[in-house]
Structures are given as C-alpha cells and as structure tokens.
Design an enzyme around this catalytic site. Structure first.
Site, mmCIF file in Angstrom:
data_model
loop_
_atom_site.group_PDB
_atom_site.id
_atom_site.type_symbol
_atom_site.label_atom_id
_atom_site.label_comp_id
_atom_site.label_asym_id
_atom_site.label_seq_id
_atom_site.Cartn_x
_atom_site.Cartn_y
_atom_site.Cartn_z
ATOM 1 N N ARG A 86 12.501 49.017 4.385
ATOM 2 C CA ARG A 86 13.762 48.636 5.027
ATOM 3 C C ARG A 86 13.617 48.681 6.551
ATOM 4 O O ARG A 86 12.791 49.428 7.082
ATOM 5 C CB ARG A 86 14.886 49.581 4.579
ATOM 6 C CG ARG A 86 15.470 49.107 3.257
ATOM 7 C CD ARG A 86 16.522 50.011 2.722
ATOM 8 N NE ARG A 86 15.915 51.198 2.168
ATOM 9 C CZ ARG A 86 16.531 52.359 2.081
ATOM 10 N NH1 ARG A 86 17.737 52.493 2.559
ATOM 11 N NH2 ARG A 86 15.934 53.380 1.536
ATOM 12 N N HIS A 434 47.831 30.054 36.462
ATOM 13 C CA HIS A 434 49.203 30.490 36.200
ATOM 14 C C HIS A 434 49.394 30.895 34.742
ATOM 15 O O HIS A 434 49.900 31.982 34.437
ATOM 16 C CB HIS A 434 50.152 29.339 36.581
ATOM 17 C CG HIS A 434 51.578 29.662 36.350
ATOM 18 N ND1 HIS A 434 52.225 29.318 35.183
ATOM 19 C CD2 HIS A 434 52.474 30.339 37.113
ATOM 20 C CE1 HIS A 434 53.481 29.753 35.256
ATOM 21 N NE2 HIS A 434 53.654 30.365 36.414
ATOM 22 N N GLY A 745 44.203 41.757 46.770
ATOM 23 C CA GLY A 745 44.544 40.715 45.785
ATOM 24 C C GLY A 745 43.273 39.943 45.491
ATOM 25 O O GLY A 745 42.935 38.970 46.164
ATOM 26 N N CYS A 810 45.060 44.709 42.896
ATOM 27 C CA CYS A 810 46.118 44.261 41.990
ATOM 28 C C CYS A 810 45.807 42.873 41.448
ATOM 29 O O CYS A 810 46.647 42.262 40.807
ATOM 30 C CB CYS A 810 47.465 44.278 42.682
ATOM 31 S SG CYS A 810 47.515 43.229 44.142
HETATM 32 C C1 PEP Z 1 45.874 37.980 43.917
HETATM 33 O O1 PEP Z 1 45.762 37.002 44.643
HETATM 34 O O2 PEP Z 1 44.908 38.703 43.599
HETATM 35 C C2 PEP Z 1 47.180 38.359 43.360
HETATM 36 C C3 PEP Z 1 47.306 39.461 42.640
HETATM 37 O O3 PEP Z 1 48.232 37.538 43.578
HETATM 38 P P1 PEP Z 1 48.532 36.193 42.764
HETATM 39 O O4 PEP Z 1 47.703 36.208 41.529
HETATM 40 O O5 PEP Z 1 49.980 36.210 42.492
HETATM 41 O O6 PEP Z 1 48.139 35.146 43.736
#
Ligand code: PEP
Ligand code: MG
Length: 855
Positions: A86, A434, A745, A810
């Site tokens: 095996r 989006h 961001g 974020c």
């Molecule tokens: C980003 O640009 O990382 C962000 C968190 O903002 P958005 O996605 O709304 O542009």
C-alpha cells in the site's frame, strides 16, 4: 503472524527497507504517513500484521530500476504468506497508487488455500489477483478480461490464458518476482503526470515522496468468522460521535464499502444484522482499539480491520474524511476531551473551511452540470430563475420566487435588486468589483467575470460555454465558492453554525493579537458583524445609503441644484435620514468603534443611464428632458475612478460632507443618551494631498463645534484618512499629524499601484495568473512586494510623524489569511473585512499568533 523478531539483518539495518517495530527509524518525512501510523499502532500493541516500510528514497530508486533486496524483504514474512503493498505518502491527502493485495498467489499456494478455504474462495482470490496484476502491474488493457465471466476454475484459467496470450509468457509464480513487479509499477505510477498534477493540486510539493508498505495479508476469508471492514467513531458529515462503517464476511480490502447488500452494520442496528451481533468480542475489541487510537494518535481515525477465524487484526488507520462542519466539531471535541489543546484545535481547522460553513454549498455528492465559470467572488451557492434587471429581481422577490440576478456588471443602482436576489452572476468584474464587494458584504453568493459565457441582455439570453442557451426564467445555480455556474438546481447543503463553531471562535478570540473589524454599511450588516463578534466597524461606505428609492430622488435633486444654498436646502432633507442610519449603527454596535467613511463615488453614479430613467428624472425635477441629458453628459468622466470623487467632492462640494458630519455627530449624541458614549470615527476617502485633509478637517471641526453648542453636549470624535492613493501612502508623514487613524484602502491602492482597473481585471486575470505574470490575483491576495511596500512605507512614516496613530486595512484583503499575516507583521492594529469573513479572519489571526508562539 505478529511476532516481530528480526528475521533478516539486511532489513533490520537498512533505513530504506525497515521492519515496522516500535523503535525502528520511521518518520512521516522519510517513510510517509501510513508507515508512521502503523508504527504507532505497533507501539500501542495493537494486532497489526507484520509490515516492512520502504522509504521515499528506496521507492525513488525503484522507479529508476534499482530494486532493493527483495529476498530480504520477503524473508521477513511467514513462508508462503500472501502479501499486500500500500502507498504511504507524506500527507495521506496527496493520494498514491491503489493497493495491491494477495501477492504470492500461485498454483501451489492455490492448492493450500483451496484445502483451507474451499475451491471457490481460493479461485476467487487467485482470479482477482491475476486480473489486478495484469491491469495495474503489467499495464494490460482491462478489456482483455471482458469475456471472462462467472467464477470458478473456468474464470481462473481464462484469466491466466488471457495474460499469457497477451504477454507471451507465463503468469509469474514467484512471490519475490511478483512483489518486485508490484513495487516497480507503484513507484512509477507516482511519477506519472496525472498523479503529479493531482497531488500538486492538493498542495503537495513538486518533489513529494512516496513510501510503500509491504504487509502480510490477514485474509478475511476462510473457516470460522472471517471478513473485513472499516470503523470510525464519528460521522464524517456531522462530526458527531457515531460508530460508522461496514463489515462484510468473507471479504478483503474495502469490499465491505462497495455497496454489497450482505455488508453488516457495525453496532446493533434496527435496519439489519450487525457485527456486534455476529462477533461481539471482536466488535468490543475493535471499539476499544479505535478509542485508544483516538486518544494516542490524537485524531479521529478510520480503522481498517480484518477478522480471521474470529481473531481481530488492525491493518491500518487513516484520518477520518470529514466535511467542514465535521472538521470543526472533531477539533473542538478532541480539545474538550483533553486529547489536544485548544491551540492545536485552532491550528487544525483551515480558515477557509469556516467560509464553507457560513454559507449554503452545493452538496459534494451532487452532480454538477457546469455551464460557465468566473471568479469565485462571494462564497456560498444559490439557485434561482434568471433575471436580467434589478427591477425584475425585486419583482421575483415580491412573488417569493428565488432568482439569480444576471448583469454585465452591477452598479450602485442594482443594490436593491442584489438584496432581492439569491445570487449574482456578472460577465465582467474582478474580486473587488461592485458586485463582489457588495456580495461579500451581505453574504450573497456571487460569481463575477464569467467571460466564457455570453450575456445577451436584449434577447434576455445567457449563452453557456458549450452553446446552450438559457433564457430569463430558467433555473441556474451560481457557486460563489468555486466560481462555477451550473444548470438547474443541484442538491444543497445548508450552512452549519453550531456550538462547536461558536466555541472555536471564542478560543480564537483569546489568541488573536490583531483586531478584527467588519466592513458594514447597513443595520443588517452591522448586526451580522455583531453576531460574529467583530470588534467594531472598520468601514461604513455611506454612499450605499443613498440608493433607497426615497432618497435617490432627493440625491438627484441635490446634484441638480444650481447654488450652494439650493444644495444645502436639499441636503437638509437627507440629514434626518442619515442621522437615523448612523444612530442605528451606533446602537447596534453598542459602544464598539464605528468608522464612517464620507461620501466616495462620483456623483454621476446616481444619475439614470437609460432614456426611461432620464425621462422620469426630468418629470420628477420638473425640468425639460434636454436639460437633464445635457447635465448628465456634462458630468460624465472619461475615467470616473480617477475623477471627481472622494475628498475631491468634499473640497469642491463641501455641503455633502458637512451634512454627513452633522448627521454623524447628532446620531452620536442621540445614541449616547441610552447607551455607552459613542466616539465616532470619520474617514476621508481618496486623499492624495495634505491640504485636502486640512480643508476637510477645518470644516468638520466647525460642524462639531456647532453641534456641541446646539445640543449642549460635549463629545469626542476621531478623524482619519483612508490611504488609498500611492501618493497618500508616500506622504503619510505630512498627513498623519491631522489624523487619529490611517486606514489603508487596499482595493484602490492596488488598482492605482498596478494601474489596473479593479472592474476590468477579471477579463484577463486568470491568464495572467496561469502564465505566472502575477502569482495571485492582487485584488484577492495582497501584493506584499509592491503594494505591501507602499503599506509599510505609509505605516512607518505615519507612525513616526504621529506616534500612536491607529493603523489598519479595510480593503477586501482584510479577510485574506496571507494578507492578515502581512498586516500583523507590519504592526497594524486591526484589519476590517466583510462581516461574513470575520470568522475566517479571526481564525487566521489566531493561527498566526499561535504559530509565532510555537516557533
Ligand atoms: C478600498 O479602496 O480599498 C476601499 C475599501 O474602498 P472601496 O472598495 O469602497 O473603493
Ligand atoms: Mg476605495
């Protein structure tokens, strides 16, 4: 069979062909997981048949034609005993060639077995061996046995004849010769292209080794109670304690699992006879062995066993296969029973497993009729009828008909339709488009960038990659966990959050040393974030609040206002709505920080694109249609993502930010009356210059002073900047002194660092990744080299200029384990991600902290 005395010094002393004893030098990394597990079973003094382990090295040499001392191996086993081989790869999940049983069958052995087991049983073993050997070892075409039907002597002779005719030589009689050929074929199979690709897909390194184990057969056939089966102590789907498995009398290998009607249940069962009834002593011993294995091997194991004339043998133990839900439950139960520590339980659950638990999934047993593929943008699966507009999605919801919203790409106008739909499919877009961002935010399954399907919206048709045409109203399924689009409604598996999940999350919180906040725009998002114990909201995108039909018209009126005075008048009407939004968020978050980003998108996103919408707007505003269309044309931009948006609006149309700041302060005062004092965080988007911050700060400070006076109430607030342009990252030294926090961001920062549109990247991203241009989609996994350097520079310069400034990200990367690791190393205070990714992020962060402690 079980005596472990050394019969041959060549095997005893050879680290590459090693008799498996309690002290033999065997390791996962040299001999593979199966060999190591067998050694552990031997140490537990379980009844394991005699076994010789061949190392990765030995197997590699065999593949090159350099055989080990076969005679020495064979001499380890009883004279005339049948053997099996095996695979033993380092990680059992990497697979390996199938086992070969009954090595050593020949005419002499046949006679002996026939006398012991009867002719039928001996013939069945022999025939099966000849056929397996021919196909798996001699690589002959399985069709050559097509005409061999029935059993008995005829089938055996026919099989032997077919073999001899094909190869022009007799079937090998010697056990050593057979064993050598089996070892060679298994060693070479591991090197085959398909096997290599399959294991690499499961994470095996290119040079992953294969070990082999040669074991004396416990036959499972013969007089008295004989048979084979498997047993495990938990259910693989739920992870709950339950003796699971099957046993089949007079059988070998995994025959008991092949659906034979004669297979028995293990424990007493109202549905039919059981092993417990048939052989209670063996059953009790088996259960006790399995329980011992669970504790000593510190894992839920599936036990492969054989009963030979009433005596029990344990052939093997493999980690129980498990669903995501079972993975969490098993880890938590093992820790609760003191078998492993909480830290180890946390380390055993891959963070992505949690994202499967949090959403409905296509059941793994369901048939998938794949009609297209895109980017897996928001996990979970959903089934519904195709609709092509947000309005139709809302109409479907009103009729309680589940639907999938199919769009070329979505825009803020589609949000209500997205809320109404069960899932979303778009032709364009990437992981931060989006549709993807909103989908993840609200836990809506979403596949974006399905560019191998054609979207014919005028004919309301969706054309599959294979040419099949699906029209509006037909049922499809989007699987946002795999990126697949499926025809029809495959069977689903529900989301499974139970107390084990909760417990694991609590343990993770204790270990986490970086904060985890959620990106939440609505009260519903905030509630989800709370339910997952997010430590606040790291990003509230306020623009989403303006798309409610009641507000959209007011917003449009504001856009069409000619003077600052008119604009302020219209904004007065939006103020109470915004105040109400923020009050709800503050109340739900109950004293946890809430970071509100001021208005970000270009204003023309709020204006209707089509003729009908424009006519309706002209009606609503009582303006000639031509005025409306001219104004819309005048506002359109060549490159809206780089146009008049974010702080640029704040500077040039200051009334909007003033209204928002007022709404935030008034809401903070209102929510503080009956709850903990709220210290709102206000974030300025798309900053690229110090002066922008200075201007906005001055105006917001003035609004704060006014509200304090009007309300006769003092309050604090924290102002910060969203660092999402490369220039802002480079200039944090001059920006940070105005700020209590800097939040990176990384969506826009990635877009601008690469000069790569986040909405269009999906069109070629998979080719780029396939050709190794990018190691991963940088919108999905943070590019630690380039974008990461901007983050580090920004963080260091910001911290130097403003010691104690709070640092976070974020962007969508906030929920990605690799990106969290980067942020943690860079000393960030928290990451913020979609609410449904909070548990994944928390577990990943806990694992990093535990890993550091261990390391
Ligand atoms: C980003 O640009 O990382 C962000 C968190 O903002 P958005 O996605 O709304 O542009
Ligand atoms: Mg942004």
């Amino acid at each position: 069979m079980l005596h472990l005395n050394y019969r041959n010094a060549a095997v005893q002393n050879n680290p590459h062909t090693t008799l498996v004893t309690a002290t033999a030098p065997i390791a996962n990394t040299t001999h593979g997981g199966r060999a190591k597990c067998l050694q552990r079973l031997v140490r537990l003094e379980l009844p394991v048949p005699r076994t010789v382990a061949l190392s990765f090295d030995a197997v590699q040499r065999i593949a090159k034609g350099e055989l080990p001392d076969i005679a020495a191996i064979v001499s380890q086993f009883s004279k005339g005993a049948l053997l099996c081989v095996r695979p033993s790869s380092e990680d059992p999940d990497w697979g390996g060639p199938g086992a070969v049983l009954n090595i050593g069958m020949n005419a002499t052995r046949f006679e002996g077995l026939a006398a012991r087991l009867g002719h039928d049983a001996a013939q069945a073993i022999y025939t099966r061996f000849v056929q397996t050997y021919a196909v798996d070892v001699a690589r002959l075409d399985p069709d050559m046995f097509e005409d061999v039907t029935g059993g008995g002597a005829d089938a055996l002779q026919a099989s032997l004849r077919a073999y001899e005719a094909e190869l022009d030589e007799p079937f090998p009689a010697s056990r050593a010769e057979q064993l050598a050929a089996v070892l060679k074929s298994m060693a070479r199979a591991w090197d085959g292209t398909t096997a290599r690709l399959l294991r690499q897909a499961k994470g095996a390194p290119a040079d992953a080794g294969l070990g082999l184990v040669v074991q004396e057969m416990a036959l499972g056939l013969g007089t008295g109670e004989c048979g084979s089966g498997v047993l495990q102590l938990v259910d693989s789907d739920t992870g709950l304690p339950q003796i699971t498995g099957r046993y089949l009398s007079q059988s070998q290998g995994r025959d008991a699992l092949e659906g034979d009607a004669a297979a028995l249940y293990l424990s007493r069962d109202p549905r039919g006879p059981s092993l417990e009834d048939l052989a209670p002593d063996a059953f009790d011993a088996l259960k006790a062995h399995a329980a011992l294995m669970r504790v000593k091997l510190r894992e839920e194991m599936q036990v492969e066993f054989v009963i030979e004339d009433g005596a029990l043998f344990i052939l093997d133990g493999v980690r129980v296969v498990r669903s995501s839900q079972a993975a969490v439950r098993i880890a938590v139960h093992l820790a609760e029973d003191g078998v492993i520590s909480q830290a180890e339980a946390l380390m055993r659950v891959p963070p992505r497993t949690l994202s499967e638990l949090l959403h409905r999934q296509v059941s793994h047993t369901a048939k998938r009729d794949i009609i297209g593929r895109g980017i897996a943008a928001s996990p979970g699966a959903a089934t519904g009828q195709i609709v092509f507009t947000a309005a139709e999605a809302q109409a479907s919801a009103a009729r309680a008909e589940p639907c999938i919203l199919v769009r070329r790409e979505t825009s803020p106008e589609d949000i209500r339709g997205m809320h109404a739909a069960q899932g979303v499919l778009t032709e364009r877009g990437g992981i931060t488009s989006h549709a993807a961002v909103i989908g993840r935010g609200i836990g809506l399954p979403c596949v974006v960038g399905a560019s191998n399907m054609r979207f014919n919206r005028s004919k309301t048709q969706l054309i599959a990659q294979d040419g099949r045409v699906f029209t509006a109203g037909e049922t499809i399924t989007v699987d946002g966990s795999t990126g697949q689009v499926l025809a029809g409604a495959p069977q689903m598996r529900e989301a499974a959050l139970d107390e084990s999940f909760q417990k694991l999350m609590d343990w993770a919180t204790d270990f986490c040393d970086i904060g985890i906040r959620a990106n939440a725009d609505t009260p519903a998002d905030a509630q989800t974030a709370r339910n997952f114990n997010a430590q606040g909201i790291g990003l509230c995108r306020t623009e989403h609040m303006f798309f409610d039909p009641g507000r959209l018209t007011v917003m449009r009126e504001m856009i069409f206002a000619e003077t600052s005075k008119d604009r302020r008048a219209v904004l007065e009407r939006l103020l109470p709505m915004q105040r109400d939004d923020f009050t709800q968020l503050f109340r739900i978050m109950d004293g946890q920080p809430v970071c509100i980003r001021l208005f970000d998108p270009p204003l023309h996103e709020f204006l209707p694109r089509d003729g009908t919408g424009q006519r309706e707007l002209a009606d609503a505003l009582d303006l000639p249609l031509s005025d409306v269309t001219l104004r819309i044309e005048a506002m359109s931009e060549y490159n809206p993502m780089l146009g008049l948006r974010g702080v640029r609006l704040g500077v040039t149309v200051p009334e909007i930010y003033e209204m928002q700041a007022r709404a935030i302060f008034e809401a903070a005062v209102a929510a503080s009356v009956d709850g903990p004092a709220v210290v709102p965080e206000i974030m300025i988007p798309l900053v690229s210059a110090r002066r922008e911050v200075e201007l906005v700060k001055t105006s917001i400070d003035a609004v704060a002073a006014a509200v304090r006076t009007e309300q006769e109430q003092d309050f604090d607030y924290r102002l910060g900047v969203m660092v999402e342009t490369p220039r802002a990252a480079l200039r944090t030294a001059e920006i940070a002194p105005y700020c209590a926090f800097l939040s990176f961001g990384t969506n826009d920062l990635t877009q601008m660092a690469y000069g790569l549109s986040r909405d269009d990247a999906g069109r070629f991203m998979s080719q780029y990744v396939q050709q190794g241009v990018f190691p991963e989609d940088p919108f999905h996994v943070l590019d630690t080299d380039g974008v990461g350097e901007l983050l580090k520079l920004g963080a260091d310069r910001g911290r130097d200029a403003q010691p104690g400034v709070t640092l976070s990200i974020c962007g969508e990367h906030g929920g990605n384990p690799e990106s969290i690791s980067f942020c943690r190393d860079a000393g960030f205070d928290y990451v913020s991600c979609s609410p449904f990714r909070v548990p994944v992020a928390r577990l990943a962060a806990a694992q990093l902290a535990i890993g550091d402690n261990i390391g």
